[in-house]
Structure formats: C-alpha cells, structure tokens
Design a protein around this motif. Structure first.
Motif, PDB file in Angstrom:
ATOM      1  N   ILE A  56       0.533  -1.520  -0.239  1.00 36.38           N
ATOM      2  CA  ILE A  56       0.165   0.254   0.029  1.00 36.38           C
ATOM      3  C   ILE A  56       0.975   1.806   0.042  1.00 36.38           C
ATOM      4  CG2 ILE A  56      -1.431   1.167   1.258  1.00 36.38           C
ATOM      5  CD1 ILE A  56      -3.319  -0.825   1.773  1.00 36.38           C
ATOM      6  N   ALA A  57       1.924   1.124   0.760  1.00 41.91           N
ATOM      7  CA  ALA A  57       2.424   2.246   0.498  1.00 41.91           C
ATOM      8  C   ALA A  57       3.284   3.005   0.105  1.00 41.91           C
ATOM      9  CB  ALA A  57       4.015   1.790   2.135  1.00 41.91           C
ATOM     10  N   VAL A  58       3.834   1.208  -1.460  1.00 47.41           N
ATOM     11  CA  VAL A  58       4.502   1.527  -2.477  1.00 47.41           C
ATOM     12  C   VAL A  58       3.383   2.000  -3.241  1.00 47.41           C
ATOM     13  CG1 VAL A  58       5.640   0.290  -4.854  1.00 47.41           C
ATOM     14  CG2 VAL A  58       6.503  -0.309  -1.831  1.00 47.41           C
ATOM     15  N   LEU A  59       2.594   1.681  -3.486  1.00 42.38           N
ATOM     16  CA  LEU A  59       1.246   2.262  -4.712  1.00 42.38           C
ATOM     17  C   LEU A  59       1.318   3.360  -4.309  1.00 42.38           C
ATOM     18  CD1 LEU A  59      -1.069  -0.657  -4.716  1.00 42.38           C
ATOM     19  CD2 LEU A  59       0.601  -0.451  -6.541  1.00 42.38           C
ATOM     20  N   GLY A  60       1.234   4.283  -2.569  1.00 39.36           N
ATOM     21  CA  GLY A  60       0.876   5.760  -2.535  1.00 39.36           C
ATOM     22  C   GLY A  60       1.811   6.638  -3.191  1.00 39.36           C
ATOM     23  N   ALA A  61       2.937   5.734  -2.687  1.00 39.61           N
ATOM     24  CA  ALA A  61       4.114   6.648  -3.149  1.00 39.61           C
ATOM     25  C   ALA A  61       4.556   6.510  -4.539  1.00 39.61           C
ATOM     26  CB  ALA A  61       5.929   5.830  -2.593  1.00 39.61           C
ATOM     27  N   ALA A  62       3.799   5.583  -5.156  1.00 45.38           N
ATOM     28  CA  ALA A  62       4.232   5.694  -6.940  1.00 45.38           C
ATOM     29  C   ALA A  62       3.091   6.283  -6.927  1.00 45.38           C
ATOM     30  CB  ALA A  62       3.725   4.674  -7.923  1.00 45.38           C
ATOM     31  N   SER A  63       1.949   7.122  -6.873  1.00 40.81           N
ATOM     32  CA  SER A  63       0.821   7.581  -7.437  1.00 40.81           C
ATOM     33  C   SER A  63       1.247   8.923  -6.435  1.00 40.81           C
ATOM     34  CB  SER A  63      -0.371   7.550  -6.642  1.00 40.81           C
ATOM     35  OG  SER A  63      -1.152   8.566  -6.587  1.00 40.81           O
ATOM     36  N   GLN A  64       2.344   9.450  -6.044  1.00 41.16           N
ATOM     37  CA  GLN A  64       1.859  10.658  -5.760  1.00 41.16           C
ATOM     38  C   GLN A  64       3.521  11.389  -6.362  1.00 41.16           C
ATOM     39  OE1 GLN A  64       0.573  12.716  -3.954  1.00 41.16           O
ATOM     40  NE2 GLN A  64      -0.869  10.977  -3.281  1.00 41.16           N
TER      41      GLN A  64
ATOM     42  N   PHE B 294     -10.881  13.088 -19.556  1.00 42.91           N
ATOM     43  CA  PHE B 294     -10.458  12.991 -20.924  1.00 42.91           C
ATOM     44  C   PHE B 294      -9.352  13.999 -21.014  1.00 42.91           C
ATOM     45  CE2 PHE B 294     -10.066  13.793 -25.235  1.00 42.91           C
ATOM     46  CZ  PHE B 294      -9.500  12.472 -25.602  1.00 42.91           C
ATOM     47  N   ASN B 295      -8.006  13.948 -19.944  1.00 47.28           N
ATOM     48  CA  ASN B 295      -6.788  14.669 -20.619  1.00 47.28           C
ATOM     49  C   ASN B 295      -5.613  14.722 -20.650  1.00 47.28           C
ATOM     50  OD1 ASN B 295      -6.053  15.618 -17.419  1.00 47.28           O
ATOM     51  ND2 ASN B 295      -8.082  15.395 -17.467  1.00 47.28           N
ATOM     52  N   ILE B 296      -4.473  15.500 -20.893  1.00 46.75           N
ATOM     53  CA  ILE B 296      -3.650  15.032 -21.023  1.00 46.75           C
ATOM     54  C   ILE B 296      -2.522  14.771 -19.736  1.00 46.75           C
ATOM     55  CG2 ILE B 296      -2.446  17.892 -21.741  1.00 46.75           C
ATOM     56  CD1 ILE B 296      -1.791  14.567 -23.002  1.00 46.75           C
ATOM     57  N   HIS B 297      -3.706  15.710 -18.376  1.00 49.78           N
ATOM     58  CA  HIS B 297      -2.016  15.869 -17.512  1.00 49.78           C
ATOM     59  C   HIS B 297      -2.582  14.019 -17.239  1.00 49.78           C
ATOM     60  CE1 HIS B 297      -0.992  19.630 -18.042  1.00 49.78           C
ATOM     61  NE2 HIS B 297      -2.971  19.633 -17.368  1.00 49.78           N
ATOM     62  N   PHE B 298      -3.897  13.538 -17.063  1.00 51.12           N
ATOM     63  CA  PHE B 298      -4.374  12.190 -16.356  1.00 51.12           C
ATOM     64  C   PHE B 298      -3.641  11.086 -16.991  1.00 51.12           C
ATOM     65  CE2 PHE B 298      -7.141   8.839 -15.461  1.00 51.12           C
ATOM     66  CZ  PHE B 298      -7.543   8.557 -14.127  1.00 51.12           C
ATOM     67  N   LEU B 299      -3.246  11.205 -18.979  1.00 54.37           N
ATOM     68  CA  LEU B 299      -2.842  10.106 -19.461  1.00 54.37           C
ATOM     69  C   LEU B 299      -1.532  10.064 -19.124  1.00 54.37           C
ATOM     70  CD1 LEU B 299      -3.178   8.215 -21.556  1.00 54.37           C
ATOM     71  CD2 LEU B 299      -2.354   9.815 -23.321  1.00 54.37           C
ATOM     72  N   GLN B 300      -0.623  11.226 -18.869  1.00 58.08           N
ATOM     73  CA  GLN B 300       0.707  11.738 -18.621  1.00 58.08           C
ATOM     74  C   GLN B 300       0.685  10.610 -16.710  1.00 58.08           C
ATOM     75  OE1 GLN B 300       1.664  15.274 -18.478  1.00 58.08           O
ATOM     76  NE2 GLN B 300       2.804  15.564 -20.359  1.00 58.08           N
ATOM     77  N   TRP B 301      -0.499  11.302 -15.918  1.00 60.43           N
ATOM     78  CA  TRP B 301      -0.379  10.544 -15.014  1.00 60.43           C
ATOM     79  C   TRP B 301       0.181   8.876 -14.869  1.00 60.43           C
ATOM     80  CZ3 TRP B 301      -3.320   7.399 -12.351  1.00 60.43           C
ATOM     81  CH2 TRP B 301      -2.678   7.003 -10.384  1.00 60.43           C
ATOM     82  N   ILE B 302      -1.184   8.489 -15.823  1.00 62.79           N
ATOM     83  CA  ILE B 302      -1.410   7.061 -15.752  1.00 62.79           C
ATOM     84  C   ILE B 302      -0.106   6.647 -16.408  1.00 62.79           C
ATOM     85  CG2 ILE B 302      -2.109   4.631 -17.399  1.00 62.79           C
ATOM     86  CD1 ILE B 302      -4.978   7.272 -17.078  1.00 62.79           C
ATOM     87  N   LEU B 303       0.764   6.605 -17.038  1.00 63.12           N
ATOM     88  CA  LEU B 303       2.266   6.162 -17.416  1.00 63.12           C
ATOM     89  C   LEU B 303       3.162   6.541 -16.037  1.00 63.12           C
ATOM     90  CD1 LEU B 303       2.139   7.792 -21.000  1.00 63.12           C
ATOM     91  CD2 LEU B 303       1.499   5.666 -21.088  1.00 63.12           C
ATOM     92  N   PHE B 304       3.435   7.050 -15.591  1.00 63.16           N
ATOM     93  CA  PHE B 304       4.530   7.559 -15.031  1.00 63.16           C
ATOM     94  C   PHE B 304       3.802   6.422 -13.760  1.00 63.16           C
ATOM     95  CE2 PHE B 304       5.310  11.806 -15.570  1.00 63.16           C
ATOM     96  CZ  PHE B 304       6.031  11.962 -17.159  1.00 63.16           C
ATOM     97  N   ASN B 305       2.417   6.457 -13.175  1.00 61.01           N
ATOM     98  CA  ASN B 305       2.209   5.230 -12.093  1.00 61.01           C
ATOM     99  C   ASN B 305       2.615   3.955 -12.381  1.00 61.01           C
ATOM    100  OD1 ASN B 305       0.323   5.261  -9.706  1.00 61.01           O
ATOM    101  ND2 ASN B 305      -0.607   4.020 -10.703  1.00 61.01           N
ATOM    102  N   SER B 306       1.875   3.494 -13.774  1.00 57.72           N
ATOM    103  CA  SER B 306       2.342   2.421 -13.915  1.00 57.72           C
ATOM    104  C   SER B 306       3.669   1.906 -13.909  1.00 57.72           C
ATOM    105  CB  SER B 306       1.380   1.839 -15.154  1.00 57.72           C
ATOM    106  OG  SER B 306       0.563   2.774 -16.096  1.00 57.72           O
ATOM    107  N   LEU B 307       4.486   2.999 -14.663  1.00 53.97           N
ATOM    108  CA  LEU B 307       6.278   2.377 -14.725  1.00 53.97           C
ATOM    109  C   LEU B 307       6.360   2.469 -12.832  1.00 53.97           C
ATOM    110  CD1 LEU B 307       9.082   2.417 -15.386  1.00 53.97           C
ATOM    111  CD2 LEU B 307       8.920   4.617 -15.350  1.00 53.97           C
ATOM    112  N   PHE B 308       6.255   3.394 -11.704  1.00 52.58           N
ATOM    113  CA  PHE B 308       6.500   3.335 -10.822  1.00 52.58           C
ATOM    114  C   PHE B 308       6.441   2.374 -10.159  1.00 52.58           C
ATOM    115  CE2 PHE B 308       7.257   8.324 -11.576  1.00 52.58           C
ATOM    116  CZ  PHE B 308       8.236   7.748 -11.892  1.00 52.58           C
TER     117      PHE B 308
END
Length: 635
Positions: free
Chosen positions: A21-29, A103-117
């Motif tokens: 849970i901590a890892v997922l939270g840190a990845a999201s932030q 539907f916006n570019i910011h959320f799409l960027q977040w999705i890619l970063f979050n998946s990687l982290f």
C-alpha cells in the motif's frame, strides 16, 4: 492467549500488504509530482481524480496479484511477470476512467508514470527482501560442508538456489565445474563457475571440496567412471541428482540426491524408443504377462499399465513375487486393470480355463528358469518348465486366436553350451513355427544380461567386496552384454508392434563388458582400492561360455529401430517350414524323455539345437538350389 497469537500472526503476515500500500501511494504521489513538473504552469490538479481514489483503485485491481505471490525471499522472474500482468490490468482500468471521466493529457501522463513506478516499486521491495535473505543465509552457510556442483544447466541452477536458501541443509556452495567453456568465469546464484572438467582434481583440491554433486548427464558411463575414481582418490564420494535416471524430472533439492550406482557407470548412450504404435496395440486390450513377478515381468507390467489396457493378467507361480507387483500396481490406483493369477503354465487345464475366461489379445511370455548353474544341475525339471510351459502357452494362444505373442529369450540361446540356453533356443523354434504356421505375429526377443534382475550376479559381487573378499570370478577375460531393465523392456514392447510372424528380434546391447571391469567399477563405487580386495579366478562352470553371442549368422536384418535387428523365420529363409515341423516333433520327444527322468532328454535337446542352427546358417547363406538338407537327429 491463543487469540492474541493469531492476531499477531495475521498482523505480521499482513506487513507485506502494508508495504505494498505504501509503495502504491508513493508511486501515485511521485507520478503527480512528475506530471506537474512536465506540465508546468498549465497543470491543474482538479483534472486528476482524488489521491485516495487513485490508491484505492490500484490496490483493488492489483490485490489478486499481490496476495497469491510466493514468499518474498523466494521471489523470481515468475513473480515479476505476475506483477507486470497486474500493473497492466490496473493501467487498462485507469485508461477506461480517462476515456469516460477525465479525458485530459495530464491524467494520461499520470497513468504512464504511475504504472512505471508501481511496477518498479513492487518488484524492488521483493528483490530487496530476497537479497537480504540470501546474504543472511550465506553468512549462516560459512560453516557448512564445502560443496561443488558439476554442471551449469537448469538442474544445477535449481540445486544451487536450494542450497543457498536453506541454511538448515548444512551446505556451503563453493562453486561449479563444467564442460561448457563459455560458462567458465560466470556466476550462478552469486557463486563462481570455477573451471572445466579437465582441471577436475586441481579444482577439488584448491577449494577444499568435501561434497561433489553431479547435475548433468554423460553420453556414456566411461567419463563418469573416470571422474568417480579421481574423486575417490581425494576422499570424496560424489552424489548424483536422482532424476537424471532416464529423463525423469523432479524438484531440485537435497532429497533428490542419491549415491552413484553401477547402472550409471555401465550406462550406454540413451536409447529413445517410440512406443506410440505399441500403445495403439495395447490400448483397450486384455494383456497377459507370464512371469509377472520376475524382474522383466514386473517392468513389463509397469510400462504396459501406462498404455491404458482394458486389463492386465499377471501370471506367476511364485506367490510373494506376484503379491509384490500386484500391490505396487494397486497402489497406483489401477486395481481395476490388474488381475493376479497364481498358476503354473505346465497345468494345461488351468491354462485353458484362463484363456477361455479372459480371452487375452496379447501375450508377453517372460516366465522361465534362468539361473545357469541351477538349470544345469536340474536339467529335466528345467526342460519341463521352460519348454513345456512355452508349448502349452502357444497351444492356448493358437486355440483362442491370440494375435500377438512375444517371448523373452536370451543371448545364451546362440550356440548354447548349457541346458538353459538350449531350452531357450528350443522355445524360439516353437514360437517361430507357431507364427509361421498360424500367420500371426508370434516372435521372440533375444538380449543379454540386465542390471538389477533377480538372476544378476551383481549382489553377490557387492557382498564379497563389502566383506573384504575374496571376489570370485570365473575368468579374467569373461565378457557379458549388459542393459538396464527399463531400456530392455521398452525395446521388447517395441518389437510387439513391428514383428512379422516367426521373427527372432535381437536387441543391440553395445559392446560386451568384461566381468573384471564390472568388479573394478563396483570396488570404486564402494570406496575400495583394487589392492584391498583379493580376486580369485575359479574357472568356468558347466553350461557357461567365455563370451556370449547375440547373433547366429551375422546376416540379421536391420529394422526400423536402430537398436533392433531381426532374424526372419519366413519367406527369407526358404524351406524352413519342414525343418521346424521336424523340430517340433523332436521337442515333443524331448519333453516325454524329461518326464520319464531320462538323461537322453538333454543330449537330444543339444542335438536338436545344433542341427537347427546349422540348417539356419546354411539357409541364410543363400543356397541357390533351395534344397538344403536338415541333418538327421539321433533319438
């Protein structure tokens, strides 16, 4: 107190979930921060879902992949693939939210970063746990027995992983040795591949090796014998992975290690046998195996039962042997397929009743007296057992129209010197005659000694060596053919699907091995030096030969299998029908003489075999007149 312990165990077990849970939270932030950095002043936090939703959504979609993984200290590439699948599922879920609500570019960027982290973080904590565990175990293994693994293949890697992760085994892995030059200098489980087999003794000495584990196969036993002798000189008794026998697989672990045995040292190159045609022949049929309690009979039953027969009739006159194989097959959960029959093939009435009741489709005849010196001392009893039993069995097969019959013969049937070989040759004649006359696939299979059979001399030699000698050998130049029981039986089963009426099939057994070499190998296995155990050469006993033979004419024909040749008893040997017809009459005379206790039974048997083999030799040379005369027999 018990409830408190249970709660404590649950909480301890769930520490991994808190870390996830901590890892997922840190990845999201961290993904939000990088999205902000990448977008600059245009970044609007309201265009992303709330952080609590992001973390909860990730946790829900990943949960099945988190709780079903193995212990973190044992994490492997398999677990990384599982986590990658989970993260991919989470990413697809977020993309669905992106399309429908954000539907916006910011959320799409977040999705890619979050998946990687998320993937890097989840894998990272698990790898870190494994590294800590292995480092701790290496320190604990410093006092273990210094062990070297021969081989660098998959079995060696699995074994090394087990050794490094289980300090309770008391094993300190110091390195690997290999015949693959490309592997030298590399590392497996953090342990060096020290060198090649050519430096075997030097590597063992330099690294103060106390245990040696062999994890690779050798094409034959010669190289293994050489390595074993070198290891024994250094006071090391190697072990081998148990599943290296005939390609069986198992989990790598100390429980799969076994001592090297004689079968390993005498092993010929592996024989691959395609038994699909035999499977089709056996499937759904009733199969009779005589001598089912013997060494060959038992292995026949083990292999036949895997071919899905309707039922297998196990016939033997030895009560305990029959009980043993019957119990073994029933323990496999196949009791409905097995019918034990305690009977004697010399009892014609019982045999006819058996055939009338069960109507077998295939018969494998492995019942016989085979101990040479006992047969020689009890000639008439052996004639009645071996020849009469075969004749009675063939009569029943003919009467009840059995289509396939295979008799186990012996290399002693070629130019026989004793009663045992002569009875086997006479039985071959009966089988060939029946196959030709009835035009059914009745054949014999001839091969030499099998290691581990009930008639083997190996246990006696081992006992003599263990007792310090003397070891009794008939002659220093005496040779025998050797084959492993499963290998021989597989080839026997192969002949059932490829033989023609009356064939004598001969198994190629490689080069003969001197009995003296067998004794020396046994001494090496048992840790004895050759000068410690005296040898006595006793001379040959009645009925023995210096060298066994498998071939009669050397004109045997190669079959579709490279390890089976055939001596045909049909159109390829013209005029053989009359010769066999006369032979059958003579065999009946021999049986009558044996019943009466006459010594003439043995002499007539030898005359029969000699005259028949002379006839076969002349015919196989291709007499252009086609009218070879059969020598007259004197009764």
């Amino acid at each position: 107190m018990r409830n408190f312990r249970n709660i404590l165990q649950f909480a301890t077990r769930d520490i991994r979930r808190y870390v996830d849970i901590a890892v997922l939270g840190a990845a999201s932030q961290l993904a939000i921060i990088l999205t902000f950095i990448g977008s600059g002043p245009s970044f609007d936090r309201s265009k992303l879902p709330p952080s609590a939703f992001l973390i909860l959504f990730s946790l829900i979609t990943l949960w099945p992949f988190l709780v079903r993984g193995r212990a973190w200290r044992l994490v492997s590439a398999y677990d990384a693939i599982r986590l990658a699948k989970g993260v991919t599922l989470t990413t697809l879920g977020f993309i669905a939210v992106y399309v429908t609500s954000y539907f916006n570019i910011h959320f799409l960027q977040w999705i890619l970063f979050n998946s990687l982290f998320s993937l890097v973080g989840l894998c990272g904590v698990r790898i870190a746990r494994r590294l800590v565990f292995e480092r701790k175990n290496r320190k604990a293994n410093v006092t273990g027995r210094r062990t070297l693994i021969l081989g660098t293949g998959v079995p060696a890697c699995s074994l090394a992983a087990r050794f490094t992760r289980e300090p309770a085994l008391g094993i300190r892995l110091v390195g690997f040795i290999t015949d693959d030059s490309k592997s030298i200098g590399s590392k497996i489980e953090g342990v060096n591949v020290l060198g090649g087999i050519e430096n075997f003794e030097q590597i063992l000495t330099d690294n103060q090796v106390q245990e040696l584990v062999i994890s690779q196969k050798f094409p034959d036993g010669a190289r293994l014998r050489d390595l074993l002798q070198k290891a024994h000189r250094l006071g090391i008794r190697p072990k081998i992975m148990a599943h290296l026998n005939f390609g069986e697989t198992g989990h790598a672990g100390v429980e799969t290690l076994r001592e090297i045995n004689l079968s390993d040292l005498l092993l010929r190159p592996r024989v691959d046998v395609d038994l699909k045609p035999t499977y089709r022949l056996v499937q759904g049929q009733t199969v009779l195996v005589t001598g089912a309690g013997g060494s060959i009979g038992q292995e026949l039953v083990r292999q036949l039962v895997r071919m899905n027969p309707r039922q297998i009739l196990l016939l033997d006159q030895a009560e305990y042997n029959l009980y043993a194989i019957d119990s073994e097959i029933k323990e496999m959960g196949l009791s409905s397929q097995v019918i034990p029959i305690l009977s004697d093939l010399r009892e014609v009435t019982l045999l006819q009743q058996l055939f009338n009741l069960y109507r077998p489709n295939l018969v494998f005849h492995a019942a016989a007296y085979k101990h040479v010196h006992l047969v020689e001392a009890n000639a008439n009893a052996s004639i009645l057992n071996n020849i009469t039993s075969t004749k009675n069995l063939l009569d029943a097969c003919i009467k009840y129209q059995v289509e396939n019959f295979v008799m186990i013969s012996s290399d002693k049937a070629v130019n026989p010197q004793g009663i045992m070989g002569a009875t086997k040759r006479a039985c071959e004649m009966l089988v060939s005659h029946a196959g030709e006359v009835e035009n059914r696939n009745y054949c014999s299979v001839r091969f030499g000694n099998v290691i581990g059979s009930s008639g083997s001399f190996i246990p006696l030699l081992k006992k003599q060596i263990h007792n310090g000698g003397p070891v009794t050998i008939t002659h220093p130049d005496m040779e025998r053919y050797f084959m492993l029981i499963p290998e021989a039986v597989s080839l026997v089963l192969k002949t059932a699907s490829m033989s023609q009426p009356g064939d004598i099939n001969i198994l190629k057994m490689g080069e003969p091995i001197k009995i003296l070499d067998v004794v020396k190998s046994l001494m090496t296995l048992m840790g004895k030096k050759q000068d410690e155990v005296p040898l006595i050469f006793t001379g040959m006993r009645p009925g023995e030969k210096m060298k066994e033979e498998l071939y009669l004419s050397r004109n045997e024909i190669q079959t579709t299998h490279p390890d089976i040749v055939v001596l045909p008893k049909g159109a390829q040997l013209p005029g053989i029908h009359n010769s066999f017809g006369e032979s059958v009459l003579t065999i009946e005379r021999i049986i009558d003489l044996a019943r009466s206790g006459s010594k003439d039974a043995s002499s007539l048997l030898h005359q029969l075999v000699e005259s028949q083999d002379q006839s076969s030799l002349q015919l196989s040379k291709g007499d252009s007149r086609g009218n070879t005369k059969t020598p007259q027999l004197v009764a």
